[in-house]
Design a protein around this motif. Structure first.
Motif, short mmCIF file in Angstrom:
data_model
loop_
_atom_site.label_atom_id
_atom_site.label_comp_id
_atom_site.label_asym_id
_atom_site.label_seq_id
_atom_site.Cartn_x
_atom_site.Cartn_y
_atom_site.Cartn_z
N SER A 1 -6.12 -0.77 11.25
CA SER A 1 -5.51 -0.80 12.59
C SER A 1 -5.16 -2.21 13.04
N LYS A 2 -5.76 -3.22 12.42
CA LYS A 2 -5.47 -4.61 12.77
C LYS A 2 -4.31 -5.20 11.96
N LEU A 3 -3.65 -4.41 11.13
CA LEU A 3 -2.51 -4.93 10.37
C LEU A 3 -1.37 -5.33 11.32
N PRO A 4 -0.70 -6.42 11.05
CA PRO A 4 0.40 -6.84 11.93
C PRO A 4 1.65 -6.00 11.68
N LYS A 5 2.58 -6.08 12.59
CA LYS A 5 3.85 -5.38 12.42
C LYS A 5 4.67 -6.07 11.33
N MET A 6 5.28 -5.29 10.46
CA MET A 6 5.98 -5.82 9.29
C MET A 6 7.48 -5.56 9.39
N THR A 7 8.20 -6.20 8.49
CA THR A 7 9.62 -5.89 8.33
C THR A 7 9.71 -4.60 7.53
N PRO A 8 10.34 -3.54 8.04
CA PRO A 8 10.32 -2.25 7.34
C PRO A 8 11.01 -2.32 5.99
N GLY A 9 10.60 -1.42 5.11
CA GLY A 9 11.24 -1.29 3.81
C GLY A 9 12.59 -0.60 3.94
N LYS A 10 13.46 -0.88 2.99
CA LYS A 10 14.81 -0.33 3.04
C LYS A 10 15.17 0.31 1.70
N GLN A 11 15.90 1.41 1.81
CA GLN A 11 16.42 2.11 0.64
C GLN A 11 17.92 2.32 0.85
N ARG A 12 18.73 1.70 0.00
CA ARG A 12 20.19 1.72 0.13
C ARG A 12 20.63 1.11 1.46
N GLY A 13 19.93 0.09 1.85
CA GLY A 13 20.29 -0.65 3.06
C GLY A 13 19.81 -0.04 4.35
N ARG A 14 19.10 1.10 4.32
CA ARG A 14 18.63 1.77 5.54
C ARG A 14 17.11 1.72 5.60
N PRO A 15 16.55 1.49 6.79
CA PRO A 15 15.09 1.50 6.92
C PRO A 15 14.52 2.90 6.64
N VAL A 16 13.46 2.95 5.90
CA VAL A 16 12.80 4.21 5.57
C VAL A 16 11.29 4.03 5.73
N ARG A 17 10.60 5.17 5.75
CA ARG A 17 9.14 5.13 5.81
C ARG A 17 8.58 4.91 4.41
N VAL A 18 7.56 4.06 4.34
CA VAL A 18 6.98 3.69 3.04
C VAL A 18 5.49 4.03 3.04
N PRO A 19 5.06 5.07 2.30
CA PRO A 19 3.62 5.34 2.17
C PRO A 19 2.97 4.27 1.29
N PHE A 20 1.74 3.91 1.66
CA PHE A 20 1.01 2.90 0.91
C PHE A 20 -0.46 3.29 0.90
N SER A 21 -1.13 3.03 -0.21
CA SER A 21 -2.56 3.33 -0.32
C SER A 21 -3.27 2.15 -0.96
N ILE A 22 -4.51 1.93 -0.53
CA ILE A 22 -5.31 0.82 -1.04
C ILE A 22 -6.78 1.20 -0.95
N PRO A 23 -7.58 0.87 -1.97
CA PRO A 23 -9.02 1.15 -1.89
C PRO A 23 -9.78 -0.02 -1.27
N ILE A 24 -10.78 0.30 -0.46
CA ILE A 24 -11.67 -0.72 0.12
C ILE A 24 -13.08 -0.39 -0.37
N THR A 25 -13.68 -1.33 -1.10
CA THR A 25 -14.99 -1.09 -1.72
C THR A 25 -16.08 -1.70 -0.84
N PHE A 26 -17.08 -0.90 -0.54
CA PHE A 26 -18.27 -1.34 0.21
C PHE A 26 -19.44 -1.35 -0.78
N LYS A 27 -19.98 -2.55 -1.02
CA LYS A 27 -21.05 -2.70 -2.01
C LYS A 27 -22.14 -3.60 -1.45
N LEU A 28 -23.37 -3.10 -1.50
CA LEU A 28 -24.52 -3.87 -1.01
C LEU A 28 -24.93 -4.89 -2.06
N GLN A 29 -25.31 -6.08 -1.61
CA GLN A 29 -25.75 -7.13 -2.53
C GLN A 29 -27.19 -6.89 -2.94
#
Length: 236
Positions: free
Chosen positions: A208-236
């Motif tokens: 939720s703290k990600l900043p606003k970005m320049t949108p992705g474009k397909q054939r010169g038009r802005p489109v929605r871009v799905p993105f996924s990333i893993p966040i690992t929580f590991k105890l020391q």
């Protein structure tokens, strides 16, 4: 004068023979006694059979099935009286749609067809122009993907905070976060899947703290871009 015994007066002369004969007789009598069989003289046998016992059997009563009476014949149809319709019906006249040479033809201007933009989701891996993370504006197009991933890792490391309740419970694992970079560059449709609710909430807070970005474009038009990333929580 010496006394001599008369051989005829010797009583023990044939004692052995007599003993054998007596023994044979005793054994013969004993054998005959064991083998002796007797039979009853009564040869009257009852060959009669009580016929009354076999014939004294109750015959179950059978119920006579009553067949239902045949249905009554159908009633005769009522006599239908035909009534003459005296009302007049107006006839519909269909006019011809063909134009004659005398009618003027109106010219129609060219019709402009408006193109409707469809909301299309283009994955991050195949989009032509990837979304630009703030700070990657001066990077060449070939390095925008690497810059985006690098800035994303820096953002997660900067805002990462291990939930205290998860530390006390010893909960750890990987949370897969999926979100969509909208056509205006904002972040939306955030979804999480992880081993614990507290870890999922922390991952959602980071995204939720990600900043606003320049949108992705397909054939010169802005489109929605799905993105996924893993966040690992590991105890020391």
């Amino acid at each position: 004068m010496e006394l001599k015994k008369n051989p005829k007066a010797d009583l023990t002369r044939n004692s052995g023979l007599y003993f054998v004969i007596g023994l044979v007789l005793v054994m013969l009598l004993t054998y005959i006694a064991f083998e002796w069989k007797t039979y009853d003289d009564d040869n009257n046998f009852d060959y009669t059979m009580n016929v009354e016992d076999t014939l004294d059997e109750e015959v179950p009563m059978t119920e006579q099935i009553k067949t239902p009476p045949p249905p009554p014949p159908p009633a005769a149809p009522e006599i239908i009286e035909v009534v003459e319709d005296e009302e007049e019906v107006e006839e519909t006249v269909i006019e011809s749609t063909e134009t004659s040479q005398e009618e003027e033809v109106i010219e129609v201007a060219d019709v402009e067809v408006e193109e409707v933009e469809e909301d299309v989701d283009v994955p991050f891996a195949v989009i032509e122009d990837v979304p630009i993370f703030p700070g990657c504006e001066n990077e060449p197009k070939s390095k925008l993907r690497d810059c985006f991933n690098s800035m994303m890792q820096k953002h997660i490391g900067k805002n990462f905070r291990y939930p205290e309740i998860a530390q006390e419970m010893g909960v750890q694992g990987r949370v897969n976060v999926m979100f969509v970079i909208q056509k205006d560059g904002s972040i939306g449709n955030v979804r999480m899947r992880g081993p614990d609710k507290n870890l999922e909430e922390e991952a959602a807070r980071i995204i939720s703290k990600l900043p606003k970005m320049t949108p992705g474009k397909q054939r010169g038009r802005p489109v929605r871009v799905p993105f996924s990333i893993p966040i690992t929580f590991k105890l020391q």
